[in-house]
Design an enzyme around this catalytic site. Structure first.
Site, short mmCIF file in Angstrom:
data_model
loop_
_atom_site.label_atom_id
_atom_site.label_comp_id
_atom_site.label_asym_id
_atom_site.label_seq_id
_atom_site.Cartn_x
_atom_site.Cartn_y
_atom_site.Cartn_z
N GLY A 64 -17.90 -10.42 65.68
CA GLY A 64 -17.16 -10.65 64.45
C GLY A 64 -18.03 -10.38 63.23
O GLY A 64 -19.26 -10.24 63.33
N GLY A 113 -17.45 -11.25 69.49
CA GLY A 113 -16.06 -10.83 69.35
C GLY A 113 -15.73 -9.56 70.10
O GLY A 113 -14.57 -9.32 70.46
N GLU A 136 -24.62 -16.35 70.60
CA GLU A 136 -24.32 -17.24 69.47
C GLU A 136 -25.35 -18.33 69.22
O GLU A 136 -25.55 -18.75 68.08
CB GLU A 136 -22.93 -17.87 69.66
CG GLU A 136 -21.77 -16.91 69.43
CD GLU A 136 -21.51 -15.98 70.58
OE1 GLU A 136 -20.66 -15.08 70.43
OE2 GLU A 136 -22.15 -16.12 71.65
N ASP A 144 -17.65 -18.24 71.68
CA ASP A 144 -16.23 -18.44 71.39
C ASP A 144 -15.43 -17.29 71.98
O ASP A 144 -15.82 -16.72 72.99
CB ASP A 144 -16.01 -18.60 69.88
CG ASP A 144 -16.36 -17.34 69.08
OD1 ASP A 144 -17.16 -16.51 69.58
OD2 ASP A 144 -15.85 -17.18 67.96
#
Length: 364
Positions: A64, A113, A136, A144
């Site tokens: 992301g 992402g 992350e 996530d």
């Protein structure tokens, strides 16, 4: 030009992530455009297969747009980042439930992402160039995009190792961990895509899929499965440090460079994901956790150190594992009320995914 290019060739519809200078990092408008295209193609009888690739030579997607998340967490009120994750996680669930073959070409860098828009697909292809990771904890965040479910389902404790260290893996290890289905030489990607215009997916795959080169994780299973079942991150680090394998000691040293808070929240997220019944429930949990990180020091500091200033010297707070209390961790899992994703309402069974049977077999 658009950051997402869409076109159809024969029976196949193509999504090309088109931010090559940013390794095709996902922005909020990109997520919305992909979702819109999937809706249109789902109801188009001329489209039999959807294919996602990345522009440029570096990878499918580096994750992301975390610089935008950093700016919102530092200078804004977090609503823009929360809205981005809300739509991104809905897209991840949509991909997992997509009724037509969704072919993800996981060539080059596929992280964060990027895993979310590929590894939930029904046909996931890795190449000799693939570098796949959920990194992350190194930026003060937590895996996530459904990553905690994907990693929780990996054999033994491989997923715990990958989630906590953020280690990058290649094609063979992605196949071993259940993050990819097939290996294909990168030189076959274009001919494969051409074949999808005329052939059903299984026939096109048969022309181009090959055996993957040998990976690394299978040879590390002994120390990974011995060290990572521990109940706390502190004990995991202790076991790794005491193990005789040099790779285990290196893993311990890597963990001590990651955000202590992120490590503890990640471990709890993974353990809880193993008990949750569906991807949607895991995404609900991840949304709570992600929104909670917006109020932390480590998210802004981690992105600053790795992406903004690039000094690679984050100053975590709390600075040590011992300073992160159980109460600190529990706060990440508190309900969000109206901001819940609502992907799996209580009492309503989610439709089966393309991977659900495989997941259930793995759980058993």
């Amino acid at each position: 030009m658009s950051d997402v290019l869409l076109h159809t060739t024969g029976r196949a519809a193509h999504i090309t992530l088109n931010r090559p200078k940013a390794i095709n990092a996902l922005s909020h408008p990109m997520v919305l455009r992909i979702a819109e295209a999937l809706t249109a193609w789902e109801h188009d009888p001329a489209v039999e297969t959807v294919v996602i690739t990345g522009a440029g030579e570096r990878g499918l997607c580096a994750g992301g747009d975390i610089r935008a998340v950093h700016d919102d967490a530092r200078d804004g009120d977090g609503t823009a980042a929360a809205a981005f994750w809300y739509d991104e996680y809905h897209l991840n669930a949509r991909i997992a439930r997509y009724p037509k073959p969704y072919v993800a070409i996981m060539d080059g860098i596929v992280m964060g992402g990027g895993v979310g828009v590929s590894a939930h697909g029904s046909v996931r292809i890795a190449t000799e160039r693939s570098r796949i990771a959920m990194p992350e904890t190194g930026i003060g965040f937590v895996p996530d995009v459904g990553g905690t479910r994907l990693l929780a389902l990996a054999p033994g404790e491989l997923g715990t190792h990958l989630a906590l260290t953020g280690a990058q893996i290649g094609a063979a290890d992605a196949l071993l961990c259940g993050l990819a289905d097939h290996f294909m030489p990168s030189g076959s990607i274009r001919p494969f895509a051409d074949d999808l215009a005329e052939l059903p997916v299984p026939e096109a795959l048969a022309r181009h899929v090959r055996s993957a080169p040998e990976g690394e994780l299978a040879g590390h299973r002994a120390w990974i499965d011995a060290c990572y079942p521990a109940d706390t991150v502190e004990e995991i680090v202790q076991r790794l440090s005491a193990h005789g394998d040099p790779a285990a000691k290196q893993a311990a040293e890597t963990l001590l460079t990651r955000s202590p808070t992120s490590l503890k929240v990640t471990l709890k997220s993974l353990r809880r994901a193993r008990r949750l019944g569906s991807l949607e429930q895991v995404l609900d949990q991840e949304y709570r956790v992600s929104c909670a990180t917006l109020a932390t020091h480590d998210l802004v500091e981690g992105i600053r150190a790795q992406v903004v200033d690039k000094d690679r010297d984050p100053h975590w707070s709390p600075a040590t594992l011992a300073e992160v209390t159980d109460a600190d961790v529990d706060r990440f899992f508190a309900p969000l009320g109206e901001r819940e994703l609502g992907l799996a309402p209580p009492g309503r069974a989610a439709p089966p995914t393309a991977h659900q049977a495989r997941d259930e077999d793995h759980d058993r």
